[in-house]
Design a protein around this motif. Structure first.
Motif, PDB file in Angstrom:
ATOM      1  N   ASP A 190       0.864  -1.181   0.000  1.00  0.00           N
ATOM      2  CA  ASP A 190       0.000   0.000   0.000  1.00  0.00           C
ATOM      3  C   ASP A 190       0.900   1.230   0.000  1.00  0.00           C
ATOM      4  O   ASP A 190       2.032   1.175   0.490  1.00  0.00           O
ATOM      5  N   ASN A 191       0.400   2.333  -0.520  1.00  0.00           N
ATOM      6  CA  ASN A 191       1.195   3.558  -0.493  1.00  0.00           C
ATOM      7  C   ASN A 191       1.082   4.284   0.849  1.00  0.00           C
ATOM      8  O   ASN A 191       1.881   5.174   1.153  1.00  0.00           O
ATOM      9  N   GLU A 192       0.111   3.888   1.667  1.00  0.00           N
ATOM     10  CA  GLU A 192      -0.085   4.525   2.966  1.00  0.00           C
ATOM     11  C   GLU A 192       0.383   3.601   4.093  1.00  0.00           C
ATOM     12  O   GLU A 192       0.348   2.371   3.967  1.00  0.00           O
ATOM     13  N   ASN A 193       0.800   4.210   5.183  1.00  0.00           N
ATOM     14  CA  ASN A 193       1.245   3.438   6.343  1.00  0.00           C
ATOM     15  C   ASN A 193       0.094   2.578   6.870  1.00  0.00           C
ATOM     16  O   ASN A 193      -1.020   3.071   7.074  1.00  0.00           O
ATOM     17  N   GLN A 194       0.364   1.310   7.115  1.00  0.00           N
ATOM     18  CA  GLN A 194      -0.687   0.360   7.508  1.00  0.00           C
ATOM     19  C   GLN A 194      -0.544  -0.151   8.950  1.00  0.00           C
ATOM     20  O   GLN A 194      -1.093  -1.194   9.300  1.00  0.00           O
ATOM     21  N   ILE A 195       0.183   0.591   9.778  1.00  0.00           N
ATOM     22  CA  ILE A 195       0.441   0.127  11.143  1.00  0.00           C
ATOM     23  C   ILE A 195      -0.852  -0.189  11.898  1.00  0.00           C
ATOM     24  O   ILE A 195      -0.993  -1.261  12.506  1.00  0.00           O
ATOM     25  N   SER A 196      -1.825   0.721  11.865  1.00  0.00           N
ATOM     26  CA  SER A 196      -3.069   0.482  12.614  1.00  0.00           C
ATOM     27  C   SER A 196      -3.827  -0.705  12.021  1.00  0.00           C
ATOM     28  O   SER A 196      -4.459  -1.480  12.762  1.00  0.00           O
ATOM     29  N   ASN A 197      -3.791  -0.858  10.697  1.00  0.00           N
ATOM     30  CA  ASN A 197      -4.460  -1.986  10.049  1.00  0.00           C
ATOM     31  C   ASN A 197      -3.789  -3.303  10.433  1.00  0.00           C
ATOM     32  O   ASN A 197      -4.462  -4.318  10.663  1.00  0.00           O
ATOM     33  N   ILE A 198      -2.469  -3.276  10.494  1.00  0.00           N
ATOM     34  CA  ILE A 198      -1.714  -4.470  10.893  1.00  0.00           C
ATOM     35  C   ILE A 198      -2.086  -4.868  12.316  1.00  0.00           C
ATOM     36  O   ILE A 198      -2.287  -6.055  12.619  1.00  0.00           O
ATOM     37  N   GLU A 199      -2.192  -3.882  13.199  1.00  0.00           N
ATOM     38  CA  GLU A 199      -2.576  -4.168  14.587  1.00  0.00           C
ATOM     39  C   GLU A 199      -3.954  -4.813  14.638  1.00  0.00           C
ATOM     40  O   GLU A 199      -4.180  -5.752  15.417  1.00  0.00           O
ATOM     41  N   THR A 200      -4.876  -4.326  13.817  1.00  0.00           N
ATOM     42  CA  THR A 200      -6.231  -4.898  13.768  1.00  0.00           C
ATOM     43  C   THR A 200      -6.187  -6.338  13.275  1.00  0.00           C
ATOM     44  O   THR A 200      -6.819  -7.221  13.866  1.00  0.00           O
ATOM     45  N   SER A 242       4.586   5.709  -1.669  1.00  0.00           N
ATOM     46  CA  SER A 242       4.628   6.768  -0.666  1.00  0.00           C
ATOM     47  C   SER A 242       5.864   7.643  -0.857  1.00  0.00           C
ATOM     48  O   SER A 242       6.966   7.145  -1.096  1.00  0.00           O
ATOM     49  N   THR A 243       5.686   8.962  -0.739  1.00  0.00           N
ATOM     50  CA  THR A 243       6.828   9.868  -0.832  1.00  0.00           C
ATOM     51  C   THR A 243       7.766   9.703   0.358  1.00  0.00           C
ATOM     52  O   THR A 243       8.904  10.182   0.327  1.00  0.00           O
ATOM     53  N   ASN A 244       7.288   9.018   1.398  1.00  0.00           N
ATOM     54  CA  ASN A 244       8.148   8.730   2.548  1.00  0.00           C
ATOM     55  C   ASN A 244       9.099   7.570   2.273  1.00  0.00           C
ATOM     56  O   ASN A 244       9.970   7.282   3.088  1.00  0.00           O
ATOM     57  N   ASN A 245       8.898   6.897   1.134  1.00  0.00           N
ATOM     58  CA  ASN A 245       9.762   5.788   0.746  1.00  0.00           C
ATOM     59  C   ASN A 245      10.312   6.036  -0.657  1.00  0.00           C
ATOM     60  O   ASN A 245       9.916   5.386  -1.623  1.00  0.00           O
ATOM     61  N   PRO A 246      11.242   6.981  -0.787  1.00  0.00           N
ATOM     62  CA  PRO A 246      11.759   7.368  -2.101  1.00  0.00           C
ATOM     63  C   PRO A 246      12.556   6.271  -2.797  1.00  0.00           C
ATOM     64  O   PRO A 246      12.819   6.380  -3.991  1.00  0.00           O
ATOM     65  N   GLU A 247      12.913   5.218  -2.063  1.00  0.00           N
ATOM     66  CA  GLU A 247      13.680   4.133  -2.678  1.00  0.00           C
ATOM     67  C   GLU A 247      12.897   3.405  -3.755  1.00  0.00           C
ATOM     68  O   GLU A 247      13.465   2.657  -4.562  1.00  0.00           O
ATOM     69  N   PHE A 248      11.565   3.600  -3.798  1.00  0.00           N
ATOM     70  CA  PHE A 248      10.732   2.963  -4.822  1.00  0.00           C
ATOM     71  C   PHE A 248      10.472   3.884  -6.012  1.00  0.00           C
ATOM     72  O   PHE A 248       9.812   3.480  -6.969  1.00  0.00           O
ATOM     73  N   LEU A 249      10.948   5.137  -5.927  1.00  0.00           N
ATOM     74  CA  LEU A 249      10.524   6.155  -6.889  1.00  0.00           C
ATOM     75  C   LEU A 249      11.666   6.658  -7.768  1.00  0.00           C
ATOM     76  O   LEU A 249      12.827   6.678  -7.366  1.00  0.00           O
ATOM     77  N   THR A 250      11.286   7.078  -8.962  1.00  0.00           N
ATOM     78  CA  THR A 250      12.163   7.838  -9.854  1.00  0.00           C
ATOM     79  C   THR A 250      11.357   9.029 -10.354  1.00  0.00           C
ATOM     80  O   THR A 250      10.283   8.846 -10.929  1.00  0.00           O
ATOM     81  N   ASP A 251      11.859  10.238 -10.100  1.00  0.00           N
ATOM     82  CA  ASP A 251      11.114  11.462 -10.453  1.00  0.00           C
ATOM     83  C   ASP A 251       9.708  11.439  -9.852  1.00  0.00           C
ATOM     84  O   ASP A 251       8.720  11.800 -10.505  1.00  0.00           O
ATOM     85  N   LEU A 294      -2.284   3.190  -5.781  1.00  0.00           N
ATOM     86  CA  LEU A 294      -0.993   3.437  -5.151  1.00  0.00           C
ATOM     87  C   LEU A 294      -0.564   4.897  -5.318  1.00  0.00           C
ATOM     88  O   LEU A 294       0.616   5.225  -5.230  1.00  0.00           O
ATOM     89  N   ASP A 295      -1.535   5.770  -5.585  1.00  0.00           N
ATOM     90  CA  ASP A 295      -1.287   7.202  -5.725  1.00  0.00           C
ATOM     91  C   ASP A 295      -0.275   7.498  -6.830  1.00  0.00           C
ATOM     92  O   ASP A 295       0.605   8.344  -6.682  1.00  0.00           O
ATOM     93  N   ASP A 296      -0.407   6.756  -7.929  1.00  0.00           N
ATOM     94  CA  ASP A 296       0.484   6.935  -9.076  1.00  0.00           C
ATOM     95  C   ASP A 296      -0.366   6.823 -10.346  1.00  0.00           C
ATOM     96  O   ASP A 296      -1.162   5.883 -10.483  1.00  0.00           O
ATOM     97  N   GLU A 297      -0.209   7.757 -11.260  1.00  0.00           N
ATOM     98  CA  GLU A 297      -1.044   7.768 -12.458  1.00  0.00           C
ATOM     99  C   GLU A 297      -0.821   6.550 -13.348  1.00  0.00           C
ATOM    100  O   GLU A 297      -1.737   6.082 -14.026  1.00  0.00           O
TER     101      GLU A 297
END
Length: 235
Positions: A10-20, A41-50, A80-83
């Protein structure tokens, strides 16, 4: 019942979902260990180019982070918030790269029907080529997706699937190999001899042709061993 493992992509943090998921699994006697892989996620730039998802980087990072983890289920978010890249494209990419081909997969979305309608409308309006629209539909038809769920239903869908479904023999074999990952294989299979159990587990998960060779050889040796025991009347 042994612990089940699940990965959320997922592009969003799933911590609360994982706990559920882990809490609900525990309630019904199915321990679940859940991981996440935040693609897009922009918080994980290792997956992104430009600032766009780079599938080559995704595959590389998956192998780096989870190459040694066996999953009973992988759940993909559609959006995944990507066009250009969504969960269906990502599943297709996994398949093309022979990555966890036999691992059961679940697809979820906030508005799954709307997503499908959007693909067809984009084609009808001439905004995407037929090939792009067809590739997504074809992927959904060909891939063994165990369920499609709306976002507000997917947590319990994961719990129920892992609770009700027994792992396949391949998953059981891979988990056992990884539980003894440092041991080396000494069977009479030239192409596998002296490989660690962890290396063989990776082959089974990601290389269908070599996986078949190994499993066939393992069965043949097991049958020969059992026949030898019978011939010697061991009790």
């Amino acid at each position: 019942m042994g612990e089940k493992t699940c990965l959320l992509i997922d592009n969003e943090n799933q911590i609360s979902n994982i706990e559920t998921i882990e809490r609900e699994g525990k309630k019904i006697g199915t321990p679940i260990k859940c991981y996440q892989f935040n693609v897009g996620s922009t918080n994980n730039p290792e997956f992104l180019t430009d600032n766009k998802i780079d599938l080559k980087k995704v595959i590389e990072e998956f192998r780096n982070q989870y190459g040694g983890v066996t999953f009973d289920l992988i759940a993909f978010d559609w959006s995944l918030d990507d066009e250009g890249i969504n969960g269906v494209e990502l599943i297709r990419c996994f398949q093309e790269n022979k990555l966890r081909r036999s691992t059961p997969k679940l697809l979820y979305s906030g508005e799954l029907k709307v997503e499908m309608e959007s693909i067809l409308n984009l084609y009808k309006e001439g905004k995407i080529e037929f090939k792009k629209a067809w590739n997504q539909i074809k992927t959904l038809v060909e891939i063994d997706i165990v369920d499609f769920k709306d976002r507000d239903e997917y947590e319990m869908a994961i719990v129920n699937y892992l609770h009700k479904n027994t792992p396949g023999l391949e998953t059981i074999l891979v988990k056992e190999l990884r539980n003894n990952s440092d041991l080396k294989f000494l069977g009479n299979f030239e192409k596998f001899e002296n490989k660690t159990f962890d290396e063989i587990a990776t082959i089974i998960e990601n290389d269908p042709d070599r996986s078949i060779v190994f499993k066939r050889g393992l069965i043949e040796e097991s049958v020969a061993f059992l026949a030898d025991l019978k011939d010697h009347n061991y009790e």
